[in-house]
Design a protein around this motif. Sequence first.
Motif, PDB file in Angstrom:
ATOM      1  N   ARG A   1       0.809  -1.223   0.000  1.00 51.03           N
ATOM      2  CA  ARG A   1       0.000   0.000   0.000  1.00 51.03           C
ATOM      3  C   ARG A   1       0.844   1.276   0.000  1.00 51.03           C
ATOM      4  O   ARG A   1       0.459   2.292   0.578  1.00 51.03           O
ATOM      5  CB  ARG A   1      -1.025  -0.009   1.155  1.00 51.03           C
ATOM      6  N   ASP A   2       1.993   1.212  -0.660  1.00 46.14           N
ATOM      7  CA  ASP A   2       2.834   2.402  -0.791  1.00 46.14           C
ATOM      8  C   ASP A   2       2.194   3.434  -1.717  1.00 46.14           C
ATOM      9  O   ASP A   2       2.318   4.633  -1.500  1.00 46.14           O
ATOM     10  CB  ASP A   2       4.211   2.024  -1.367  1.00 46.14           C
ATOM     11  N   ILE A   3       1.535   2.955  -2.763  1.00 43.88           N
ATOM     12  CA  ILE A   3       0.893   3.873  -3.719  1.00 43.88           C
ATOM     13  C   ILE A   3      -0.393   4.416  -3.090  1.00 43.88           C
ATOM     14  O   ILE A   3      -0.667   5.609  -3.131  1.00 43.88           O
ATOM     15  CB  ILE A   3       0.606   3.160  -5.059  1.00 43.88           C
ATOM     16  N   THR A   4      -1.155   3.529  -2.462  1.00 46.86           N
ATOM     17  CA  THR A   4      -2.383   3.962  -1.788  1.00 46.86           C
ATOM     18  C   THR A   4      -2.069   5.034  -0.740  1.00 46.86           C
ATOM     19  O   THR A   4      -2.793   6.014  -0.592  1.00 46.86           O
ATOM     20  CB  THR A   4      -3.060   2.758  -1.108  1.00 46.86           C
ATOM     21  N   ARG A   5      -0.971   4.828  -0.036  1.00 47.46           N
ATOM     22  CA  ARG A   5      -0.562   5.770   1.003  1.00 47.46           C
ATOM     23  C   ARG A   5      -0.376   7.179   0.447  1.00 47.46           C
ATOM     24  O   ARG A   5      -0.771   8.161   1.075  1.00 47.46           O
ATOM     25  CB  ARG A   5       0.750   5.247   1.593  1.00 47.46           C
ATOM     26  N   LYS A   6       0.210   7.235  -0.746  1.00 41.59           N
ATOM     27  CA  LYS A   6       0.400   8.544  -1.386  1.00 41.59           C
ATOM     28  C   LYS A   6      -0.956   9.244  -1.578  1.00 41.59           C
ATOM     29  O   LYS A   6      -1.101  10.422  -1.244  1.00 41.59           O
ATOM     30  CB  LYS A   6       1.107   8.342  -2.739  1.00 41.59           C
ATOM     31  N   TYR A   7      -1.932   8.502  -2.097  1.00 45.31           N
ATOM     32  CA  TYR A   7      -3.244   9.115  -2.337  1.00 45.31           C
ATOM     33  C   TYR A   7      -3.986   9.403  -1.026  1.00 45.31           C
ATOM     34  O   TYR A   7      -4.759  10.364  -0.933  1.00 45.31           O
ATOM     35  CB  TYR A   7      -4.069   8.242  -3.299  1.00 45.31           C
ATOM     36  N   ASN A   8      -3.713   8.589  -0.022  1.00 44.31           N
ATOM     37  CA  ASN A   8      -4.306   8.848   1.296  1.00 44.31           C
ATOM     38  C   ASN A   8      -3.760  10.166   1.864  1.00 44.31           C
ATOM     39  O   ASN A   8      -4.506  10.997   2.402  1.00 44.31           O
ATOM     40  CB  ASN A   8      -3.962   7.666   2.214  1.00 44.31           C
ATOM     41  N   PHE A   9      -2.468  10.371   1.713  1.00 44.73           N
ATOM     42  CA  PHE A   9      -1.844  11.627   2.153  1.00 44.73           C
ATOM     43  C   PHE A   9      -2.443  12.823   1.404  1.00 44.73           C
ATOM     44  O   PHE A   9      -2.838  13.830   2.011  1.00 44.73           O
ATOM     45  CB  PHE A   9      -0.320  11.548   1.934  1.00 44.73           C
ATOM     46  N   ILE A  10      -2.547  12.681   0.079  1.00 44.44           N
ATOM     47  CA  ILE A  10      -3.083  13.800  -0.709  1.00 44.44           C
ATOM     48  C   ILE A  10      -4.542  14.074  -0.317  1.00 44.44           C
ATOM     49  O   ILE A  10      -4.943  15.227  -0.130  1.00 44.44           O
ATOM     50  CB  ILE A  10      -2.945  13.528  -2.231  1.00 44.44           C
ATOM     51  N   ALA A  11      -5.326  13.019  -0.127  1.00 41.33           N
ATOM     52  CA  ALA A  11      -6.739  13.183   0.250  1.00 41.33           C
ATOM     53  C   ALA A  11      -6.858  13.920   1.582  1.00 41.33           C
ATOM     54  O   ALA A  11      -7.662  14.854   1.728  1.00 41.33           O
ATOM     55  CB  ALA A  11      -7.425  11.824   0.338  1.00 41.33           C
ATOM     56  N   LEU A  12      -6.031  13.525   2.523  1.00 39.87           N
ATOM     57  CA  LEU A  12      -6.063  14.138   3.846  1.00 39.87           C
ATOM     58  C   LEU A  12      -5.735  15.633   3.746  1.00 39.87           C
ATOM     59  O   LEU A  12      -6.429  16.480   4.328  1.00 39.87           O
ATOM     60  CB  LEU A  12      -5.035  13.405   4.717  1.00 39.87           C
ATOM     61  N   LEU A  13      -4.713  15.947   2.991  1.00 36.37           N
ATOM     62  CA  LEU A  13      -4.320  17.349   2.861  1.00 36.37           C
ATOM     63  C   LEU A  13      -5.398  18.164   2.132  1.00 36.37           C
ATOM     64  O   LEU A  13      -5.725  19.288   2.533  1.00 36.37           O
ATOM     65  CB  LEU A  13      -2.963  17.442   2.139  1.00 36.37           C
ATOM     66  N   ILE A  14      -5.980  17.581   1.090  1.00 41.93           N
ATOM     67  CA  ILE A  14      -7.035  18.299   0.347  1.00 41.93           C
ATOM     68  C   ILE A  14      -8.270  18.490   1.242  1.00 41.93           C
ATOM     69  O   ILE A  14      -8.916  19.541   1.216  1.00 41.93           O
ATOM     70  CB  ILE A  14      -7.405  17.534  -0.956  1.00 41.93           C
ATOM     71  N   GLY A  15      -8.572  17.496   2.056  1.00 44.51           N
ATOM     72  CA  GLY A  15      -9.698  17.617   2.990  1.00 44.51           C
ATOM     73  C   GLY A  15      -9.462  18.742   3.994  1.00 44.51           C
ATOM     74  O   GLY A  15     -10.348  19.560   4.256  1.00 44.51           O
ATOM     75  N   ILE A  16      -8.260  18.802   4.541  1.00 39.98           N
ATOM     76  CA  ILE A  16      -7.919  19.852   5.514  1.00 39.98           C
ATOM     77  C   ILE A  16      -7.936  21.226   4.826  1.00 39.98           C
ATOM     78  O   ILE A  16      -8.421  22.213   5.385  1.00 39.98           O
ATOM     79  CB  ILE A  16      -6.545  19.557   6.160  1.00 39.98           C
ATOM     80  N   LYS A  17      -7.425  21.266   3.601  1.00 39.03           N
ATOM     81  CA  LYS A  17      -7.433  22.511   2.814  1.00 39.03           C
ATOM     82  C   LYS A  17      -8.871  23.010   2.628  1.00 39.03           C
ATOM     83  O   LYS A  17      -9.169  24.194   2.813  1.00 39.03           O
ATOM     84  CB  LYS A  17      -6.786  22.241   1.448  1.00 39.03           C
ATOM     85  N   GLN A  18      -9.762  22.080   2.287  1.00 39.12           N
ATOM     86  CA  GLN A  18     -11.177  22.454   2.092  1.00 39.12           C
ATOM     87  C   GLN A  18     -11.772  23.019   3.389  1.00 39.12           C
ATOM     88  O   GLN A  18     -12.478  24.028   3.375  1.00 39.12           O
ATOM     89  CB  GLN A  18     -11.979  21.241   1.607  1.00 39.12           C
ATOM     90  N   ILE A  19     -11.461  22.375   4.504  1.00 38.03           N
ATOM     91  CA  ILE A  19     -11.987  22.849   5.789  1.00 38.03           C
ATOM     92  C   ILE A  19     -11.440  24.249   6.097  1.00 38.03           C
ATOM     93  O   ILE A  19     -12.177  25.139   6.520  1.00 38.03           O
ATOM     94  CB  ILE A  19     -11.620  21.848   6.916  1.00 38.03           C
ATOM     95  N   ALA A  20     -10.153  24.455   5.839  1.00 37.63           N
ATOM     96  CA  ALA A  20      -9.520  25.749   6.143  1.00 37.63           C
ATOM     97  C   ALA A  20     -10.067  26.853   5.244  1.00 37.63           C
ATOM     98  O   ALA A  20     -10.352  27.964   5.708  1.00 37.63           O
ATOM     99  CB  ALA A  20      -8.008  25.643   5.986  1.00 37.63           C
ATOM    100  N   GLU A  21     -10.226  26.547   3.959  1.00 36.12           N
ATOM    101  CA  GLU A  21     -10.622  27.597   2.996  1.00 36.12           C
ATOM    102  C   GLU A  21     -12.136  27.735   2.883  1.00 36.12           C
ATOM    103  O   GLU A  21     -12.618  28.744   2.391  1.00 36.12           O
ATOM    104  CB  GLU A  21     -10.035  27.273   1.617  1.00 36.12           C
ATOM    105  N   ASN A  22     -12.859  26.707   3.293  1.00 31.50           N
ATOM    106  CA  ASN A  22     -14.313  26.671   3.183  1.00 31.50           C
ATOM    107  C   ASN A  22     -14.809  27.125   1.815  1.00 31.50           C
ATOM    108  O   ASN A  22     -15.675  27.989   1.688  1.00 31.50           O
ATOM    109  CB  ASN A  22     -14.953  27.505   4.303  1.00 31.50           C
ATOM    110  N   GLU A  23     -14.235  26.509   0.791  1.00 30.17           N
ATOM    111  CA  GLU A  23     -14.664  26.827  -0.575  1.00 30.17           C
ATOM    112  C   GLU A  23     -16.092  26.361  -0.783  1.00 30.17           C
ATOM    113  O   GLU A  23     -16.514  25.364  -0.205  1.00 30.17           O
ATOM    114  CB  GLU A  23     -13.749  26.116  -1.569  1.00 30.17           C
ATOM    115  N   ASP A  24     -16.797  27.045  -1.635  1.00 25.93           N
ATOM    116  CA  ASP A  24     -18.182  26.708  -1.885  1.00 25.93           C
ATOM    117  C   ASP A  24     -18.263  25.421  -2.715  1.00 25.93           C
ATOM    118  O   ASP A  24     -17.930  25.418  -3.895  1.00 25.93           O
ATOM    119  CB  ASP A  24     -18.842  27.881  -2.625  1.00 25.93           C
ATOM    120  N   VAL A  25     -18.658  24.348  -2.072  1.00 23.88           N
ATOM    121  CA  VAL A  25     -18.791  23.061  -2.765  1.00 23.88           C
ATOM    122  C   VAL A  25     -20.214  22.579  -2.527  1.00 23.88           C
ATOM    123  O   VAL A  25     -20.744  22.705  -1.426  1.00 23.88           O
ATOM    124  CB  VAL A  25     -17.802  22.016  -2.171  1.00 23.88           C
TER     125      VAL A  25
END
Length: 373
Positions: free
Chosen positions: A259-283
């Motif tokens: 799961r080395d490749i999955t881990r990469k996408y898990n990291f990106i997902a986590l960061l994008i999720g936190i980014k969304q919470i911080a910026e509160n973009e209209d989704v």
Amino acid sequence: MIKNIVKYLEESYLQFNEKLISGRHVTLVNIKPLIVNLPEIFKVQELGKSFENQNIYKIKIGSGRIKILCWSQMHGNESTGTNAMFDLFNFFINPLELKDLRDFILKNCTLIFIPILNPDGATAYTRLNAQNIDLNRDVLDLKAPESVLLRSVIDSFKPNYCFNLHDQRTIFSVGKENKPATLSFLAPSINIERDITDGRKETMKVIASMYKSLKELIPGQIGRYTDEFYPTATGDNFQKEGFNTILIEAGHYKNDYNRDITRKYNFIALLIGIKQIAENEDVDYKQYFDIPNNSKHYFDILYEQVLIKTKVYSFGVTYKEVLQKDKIVCIPISKKIDLDSNYNANKIVSEKLNFNDNDDFSNYLLRNEQFSL
Ligand SMILES: [Zn+2]
């Protein structure tokens, strides 16, 4: 200025990757040296002890108004979220070209991380804790000391958002092509009616944003879990109490058993999720429902024609992962299936094979397909 953040994160991933931990069997022994060496921007505290007296840590960063709690490995043998969490720490330490994003997150959010909530299960490579309790079903009973510790953080920190990080089995697939579900998400229900409350809409917005970004990188490999209400599940109860809880399940990427490749996408997902919470973009929260449902149509190996005595069968093989002498051994377990075009697998064997009986076939699998990570 980085135009496409997800592409940038994917391309630069090796610079965020925490090389001192990897693979499926990740324990407190592996993460402790990383935790004690975290730079001062992280505030590290011992939150308490597991049933077998292993340390559970609480790691805080940021000073903003929005409070985010993230924990991993409440199921001891689900390490991908822990690995991704330490990649995220490296992003906070050195964000490369994304310094503005890092600073914005830390200015607007206070984040608490609990890596390996179930260290005893992690050591033993089991889902359950040392008392054989499923921590993800102990939120009301609080029989496990680990559940009490998580509860104490919820009560004192009162997070606006939680990330509950898990791993799912290889068997989960997504979409019509039945690709492996590399990532799956859930915005848990708060009642059997699965009402879409304002809180759930907020959770769905974060997931919709992660889905929108990540599907560029792994199209057809992101699924959504059924939102059937589980009265004793952690996420369902936290969501019900107003702590918006995002479940991320890290799954299989073709032939990536570590799961080395999955881990990469898990990291990106986590960061994008936190980014969304911080910026509160209209989704639009309704985009959550665009995510295809998970199904169970993926196998490690698919044998299309197995002749046993005089009859031909199809078998789906799934690996059972067991810790033996410090190694994870992948033991092939077969099951007869009615073959149809819905199934997909890492490896498809189309040629006709002959066996005397079921045991003969099982032994063949053990001899030829078992491996260790
Ligand atoms: Zn789990």
